[in-house]
Design an enzyme around this catalytic site. Structure first.
Site, PDB file in Angstrom:
ATOM      1  N   TYR A   1       0.833  -1.255  -0.170  1.00  0.00           N
ATOM      2  CA  TYR A   1       0.100   0.033  -0.014  1.00  0.00           C
ATOM      3  C   TYR A   1       0.887   1.081   0.081  1.00  0.00           C
ATOM      4  O   TYR A   1       0.639   2.184  -0.789  1.00  0.00           O
ATOM      5  CB  TYR A   1      -1.013   0.040   1.223  1.00  0.00           C
ATOM      6  CG  TYR A   1      -1.988   1.100   1.203  1.00  0.00           C
ATOM      7  CD1 TYR A   1      -3.144   0.939   0.609  1.00  0.00           C
ATOM      8  CD2 TYR A   1      -1.609   2.376   1.560  1.00  0.00           C
ATOM      9  CE1 TYR A   1      -4.000   2.069   0.451  1.00  0.00           C
ATOM     10  CE2 TYR A   1      -2.424   3.487   1.563  1.00  0.00           C
ATOM     11  CZ  TYR A   1      -3.707   3.392   1.026  1.00  0.00           C
ATOM     12  OH  TYR A   1      -4.449   4.241   0.613  1.00  0.00           O
ATOM     13  N   PHE A  57      -8.651  21.699 -23.866  1.00  0.00           N
ATOM     14  CA  PHE A  57      -9.002  20.365 -23.978  1.00  0.00           C
ATOM     15  C   PHE A  57      -9.982  20.022 -23.180  1.00  0.00           C
ATOM     16  O   PHE A  57     -10.238  20.770 -21.979  1.00  0.00           O
ATOM     17  CB  PHE A  57      -7.849  19.619 -23.559  1.00  0.00           C
ATOM     18  CG  PHE A  57      -8.035  18.227 -23.765  1.00  0.00           C
ATOM     19  CD1 PHE A  57      -8.173  17.746 -25.286  1.00  0.00           C
ATOM     20  CD2 PHE A  57      -8.306  17.156 -22.832  1.00  0.00           C
ATOM     21  CE1 PHE A  57      -8.341  16.317 -25.278  1.00  0.00           C
ATOM     22  CE2 PHE A  57      -8.841  15.978 -23.048  1.00  0.00           C
ATOM     23  CZ  PHE A  57      -8.901  15.473 -24.316  1.00  0.00           C
ATOM     24  N   THR A  58     -10.834  19.152 -23.512  1.00  0.00           N
ATOM     25  CA  THR A  58     -12.218  18.969 -22.763  1.00  0.00           C
ATOM     26  C   THR A  58     -11.913  18.908 -21.232  1.00  0.00           C
ATOM     27  O   THR A  58     -12.411  19.757 -20.475  1.00  0.00           O
ATOM     28  CB  THR A  58     -12.933  17.704 -23.303  1.00  0.00           C
ATOM     29  OG1 THR A  58     -11.891  16.666 -23.247  1.00  0.00           O
ATOM     30  CG2 THR A  58     -13.263  18.222 -24.870  1.00  0.00           C
ATOM     31  N   ASP A  86       0.863  20.638 -20.474  1.00  0.00           N
ATOM     32  CA  ASP A  86       0.081  19.303 -20.448  1.00  0.00           C
ATOM     33  C   ASP A  86       1.077  18.412 -21.546  1.00  0.00           C
ATOM     34  O   ASP A  86       1.188  18.568 -22.538  1.00  0.00           O
ATOM     35  CB  ASP A  86      -1.004  19.500 -21.489  1.00  0.00           C
ATOM     36  CG  ASP A  86      -1.724  18.253 -21.470  1.00  0.00           C
ATOM     37  OD1 ASP A  86      -1.378  17.026 -21.512  1.00  0.00           O
ATOM     38  OD2 ASP A  86      -3.193  18.362 -21.430  1.00  0.00           O
ATOM     39  N   LYS A 136      -0.860   7.922 -23.183  1.00  0.00           N
ATOM     40  CA  LYS A 136      -0.584   8.327 -24.675  1.00  0.00           C
ATOM     41  C   LYS A 136       0.770   8.278 -25.014  1.00  0.00           C
ATOM     42  O   LYS A 136       1.197   6.955 -25.075  1.00  0.00           O
ATOM     43  CB  LYS A 136      -1.025   9.784 -24.766  1.00  0.00           C
ATOM     44  CG  LYS A 136      -2.489   9.895 -25.074  1.00  0.00           C
ATOM     45  CD  LYS A 136      -3.232  10.266 -24.068  1.00  0.00           C
ATOM     46  CE  LYS A 136      -4.731  10.568 -24.145  1.00  0.00           C
ATOM     47  NZ  LYS A 136      -5.399  10.817 -22.901  1.00  0.00           N
ATOM     48  N   ARG A 158     -14.592  15.578 -32.893  1.00  0.00           N
ATOM     49  CA  ARG A 158     -13.937  16.478 -32.111  1.00  0.00           C
ATOM     50  C   ARG A 158     -14.308  17.842 -32.672  1.00  0.00           C
ATOM     51  O   ARG A 158     -13.597  18.460 -33.566  1.00  0.00           O
ATOM     52  CB  ARG A 158     -12.342  16.379 -32.216  1.00  0.00           C
ATOM     53  CG  ARG A 158     -11.871  15.206 -31.716  1.00  0.00           C
ATOM     54  CD  ARG A 158     -11.649  15.197 -30.155  1.00  0.00           C
ATOM     55  NE  ARG A 158     -12.489  15.058 -29.240  1.00  0.00           N
ATOM     56  CZ  ARG A 158     -12.424  14.810 -27.984  1.00  0.00           C
ATOM     57  NH1 ARG A 158     -11.158  14.698 -27.453  1.00  0.00           N
ATOM     58  NH2 ARG A 158     -13.336  14.744 -27.184  1.00  0.00           N
ATOM     59  N   PHE A 182     -19.939  14.857 -24.981  1.00  0.00           N
ATOM     60  CA  PHE A 182     -19.726  13.799 -26.003  1.00  0.00           C
ATOM     61  C   PHE A 182     -19.555  12.469 -25.424  1.00  0.00           C
ATOM     62  O   PHE A 182     -19.646  11.204 -26.284  1.00  0.00           O
ATOM     63  CB  PHE A 182     -18.172  14.309 -26.587  1.00  0.00           C
ATOM     64  CG  PHE A 182     -17.170  14.187 -25.623  1.00  0.00           C
ATOM     65  CD1 PHE A 182     -16.957  15.383 -24.921  1.00  0.00           C
ATOM     66  CD2 PHE A 182     -16.193  13.258 -25.575  1.00  0.00           C
ATOM     67  CE1 PHE A 182     -15.741  15.767 -24.093  1.00  0.00           C
ATOM     68  CE2 PHE A 182     -15.126  13.222 -24.717  1.00  0.00           C
ATOM     69  CZ  PHE A 182     -14.767  14.620 -23.843  1.00  0.00           C
TER      70      PHE A 182
HETATM   71  N1  PM9 Z   1      -7.062  12.438 -24.255  1.00  0.00           N
HETATM   72  C1  PM9 Z   1      -8.141  11.373 -26.089  1.00  0.00           C
HETATM   73  O1  PM9 Z   1      -8.607  10.595 -26.606  1.00  0.00           O
HETATM   74  C2  PM9 Z   1      -9.198  10.664 -23.709  1.00  0.00           C
HETATM   75  C3  PM9 Z   1     -10.450  10.819 -23.944  1.00  0.00           C
HETATM   76  S1  PM9 Z   1     -11.052  12.384 -24.679  1.00  0.00           S
HETATM   77  C4  PM9 Z   1     -11.269  13.176 -22.892  1.00  0.00           C
HETATM   78  O2  PM9 Z   1      -7.462  12.205 -26.847  1.00  0.00           O
HETATM   79  C5  PM9 Z   1      -4.860  15.652 -23.254  1.00  0.00           C
HETATM   80  C6  PM9 Z   1      -4.125  16.566 -24.215  1.00  0.00           C
HETATM   81  C7  PM9 Z   1      -5.412  14.650 -23.594  1.00  0.00           C
HETATM   82  C8  PM9 Z   1      -6.168  13.981 -22.537  1.00  0.00           C
HETATM   83  C9  PM9 Z   1      -6.964  13.030 -22.816  1.00  0.00           C
HETATM   84  C10 PM9 Z   1      -6.099  14.388 -21.138  1.00  0.00           C
HETATM   85  C11 PM9 Z   1      -6.902  13.666 -20.126  1.00  0.00           C
HETATM   86  C12 PM9 Z   1      -5.298  15.603 -20.796  1.00  0.00           C
HETATM   87  N2  PM9 Z   1      -4.708  16.272 -21.895  1.00  0.00           N
HETATM   88  O3  PM9 Z   1      -7.768  10.651 -20.363  1.00  0.00           O
HETATM   89  O4  PM9 Z   1      -7.803  11.859 -18.003  1.00  0.00           O
HETATM   90  O5  PM9 Z   1      -5.505  14.459 -24.943  1.00  0.00           O
HETATM   91  O6  PM9 Z   1      -5.823  10.261 -19.076  1.00  0.00           O
HETATM   92  O7  PM9 Z   1      -6.232  12.411 -19.871  1.00  0.00           O
HETATM   93  C13 PM9 Z   1      -8.293  11.717 -24.767  1.00  0.00           C
HETATM   94  P1  PM9 Z   1      -7.012  11.183 -19.230  1.00  0.00           P
END
Ligand code: PM9
Length: 460
Positions: A74, A126-127, A217, A260, A384, A451
């Site tokens: 843990y 970004f969303t 980011d 990613k 998008r 979305f």
């Molecule tokens: N990006 C993508 O498909 C995941 C689903 S859409 C919300 O591109 C950036 C530049 C991203 C991103 C996620 C996040 C959030 C932050 N910044 O999905 O929470 O492209 O790991 O990261 C998606 P997490």
């Protein structure tokens, strides 16, 4: 542009996963059941899954071997210390706060830095990032260069910050109301478009002159580093790792979705240089994510991540990764399909407004196109455009961003060139029948990040 003769993947296949082929009738039923939202399709009914590059990478045998030495204590997992050393050495920040994925880091950063009424400038929204800024009481304001909003502009660094726009925000809002600048590399909503190192350095210098922090980011910062190497002459002799460090060294911290660039299926982190902010973040991580030495990841996940980070900065890996995206992109350009140019780092983005000009923006051409593409071949893509942009948090009105795009996102080390050929054929076939495609209207619209869960019906 990147010039090369030909490329091949620097790996060979050891394990395969079978794909399901469906009939047209099965897909017609499936997309209707999913409310014409590709996020709601069961993956067993998807043939080639280009929804996202997030968490969809194939891990290497070394990463899988790393999973076997997961220390699932843990507190104080050995894998945490390995990850900490790796982030410190590759990204260069002093403090590591692990999180379950990127938005976990965004939540903590927003909560510790943003006060009600603050303004956060950034190079395109970004969303999830914008939502967390808003939930913390802030407001996002866009300072990306104008070229980013033009899908046809061939400008090589469409992710750049417009320094004049940034200076205007600073003058209008005042430094006390700007907790930090949010700087995204390989800007997702612009079509995977990079920033130049020169622009990153100038942006950081301007912010720091005013005492404003810059938070990167870093989700796709390695892909951005590749573009810098090939498009910015002064950087061509540097390794990807050196360029990445140069980006990170001029910023004050980063949020990271490790799903990613870092080649893992789950994970993320917040990294900071400031001791006091890091203490605050470590205190909040135990509220939302887990103990400060795992932050929502299993020990084995942290080990796979530490190994994935090192693999991500290999030039051969990035050659084939970007090479595959460009292969699909250039096939579509040759066929006259409207795509965002230059081809981005993590996917090819169709310009849905130009692809389906007969569909009005309030009938969501990009959402419509994702459904039509799935129906044609079982290829899954992601909207998008206006659906992703959501509504204005104050007025409640729909937002219509300049770009109305469909993203064909390429998972890393997963699909072959033949899969790209099939995808291109399907897009060309849909393009040839585009006049028959009808738009969509909402039948269900959730409050946050609509979305992901919205449902639609075709408009008569
Ligand atoms: N990006 C993508 O498909 C995941 C689903 S859409 C919300 O591109 C950036 C530049 C991203 C991103 C996620 C996040 C959030 C932050 N910044 O999905 O929470 O492209 O790991 O990261 C998606 P997490």
């Amino acid at each position: 542009m990147v010039t090369r003769q030909s490329w091949a993947e620097p790996w060979k296949v050891k394990v395969v996963e079978h794909l399901t082929m469906t009939t047209h009738a099965e897909r017609k039923a499936a997309i209707a059941d999913a409310g014409y939202n590709t996020f709601l399709l069961p993956s067993r009914l998807v043939y080639i899954d280009l929804l996202t590059d997030s968490g969809t990478s194939a891990m290497s045998d070394r990463q899988w071997a790393g999973m076997m030495i997961g220390d699932e204590a843990y507190a104080g997992s050995e894998n945490y210390y390995h990850l900490e050393r790796t982030v410190q050495s590759i990204y260069g920040y002093r403090h590591l706060i692990p999180t379950h994925q990127g938005r976990g880091a965004e939540n903590i950063l927003s909560q510790i830095c943003i006060r009600k009424g603050d303004v956060v400038p950034g190079n395109m929204y970004f969303t999830t990032t914008k939502l967390h800024q808003e939930l913390a009481g802030g407001r996002f304001t866009d300072v990306i260069i104008d070229e980013a909003h033009d899908s046809e502009s061939e400008f090589p660094f469409k992710g750049n910050v417009d320094l004049n726009k940034l200076q205007r925000v600073i003058d209008e809002v005042g430094v006390d109301r700007i907790p930090y600048l949010s700087l995204e590399t390989n800007v997702n909503m612009a079509g995977g478009q990079p920033c130049s190192l020169e622009n990153i350095e100038q942006t950081c210098a301007l912010c720091h002159k005013h005492g404003i922090k810059v938070i990167l980011d870093a989700t796709r910062a390695v892909e951005n580093s590749y573009f810098i190497k090939y498009r910015e002459p002064a950087q061509q002799d540097k390794s990807l790792g050196e360029i990445l460090r140069a980006i990170c060294d001029c910023t004050d911290g980063c949020t990271m979705s490790a799903k990613k660039d870092s080649l893992v299926n789950i994970g993320g982190f917040l990294a900071l240089n400031d001791d006091e902010l890091a203490d605050q973040a470590r205190n909040l991580v135990v509220v939302y994510e887990g103990l400060q030495t795992y932050g929502g990841m299993a020990g084995r996940d942290m080990e796979a991540l530490a190994i994935g980070i090192r693999e991500s900065v290999h030039l051969d890996h990035m050659h084939s990764r970007i090479g595959q995206v460009e292969y699909l992109g250039h096939k579509l350009i040759e066929a006259g399909i409207p795509v965002v140019r230059p081809i981005g780092g993590h996917g090819v983005f169709l310009d849905a407004a130009k692809f389906l000009p007969h569909i009005q923006r309030d009938q969501f051409p990009a959402q419509t196109l994702t459904a039509a593409l799935y129906l044609d071949s079982g290829v899954r893509s992601m909207e998008r455009g206006a659906v992703s942009a959501g509504r204005d948090s104050k007025t409640g009105e729909n937002l219509f961003p300049s770009l109305e795009l469909v993203r064909l996102t390429i998972p890393r080390r997963v699909y072959t060139q033949a899969h790209m050929d099939v995808t291109a054929e399907s897009i060309i076939s849909v393009y040839n029948q585009r006049d028959q495609i009808k738009g969509l209207r909402f039948t269900y619209e959730p409050k946050y990040l609509r979305f992901f869960q919205a449902r639609f019906d075709p408009v008569d």
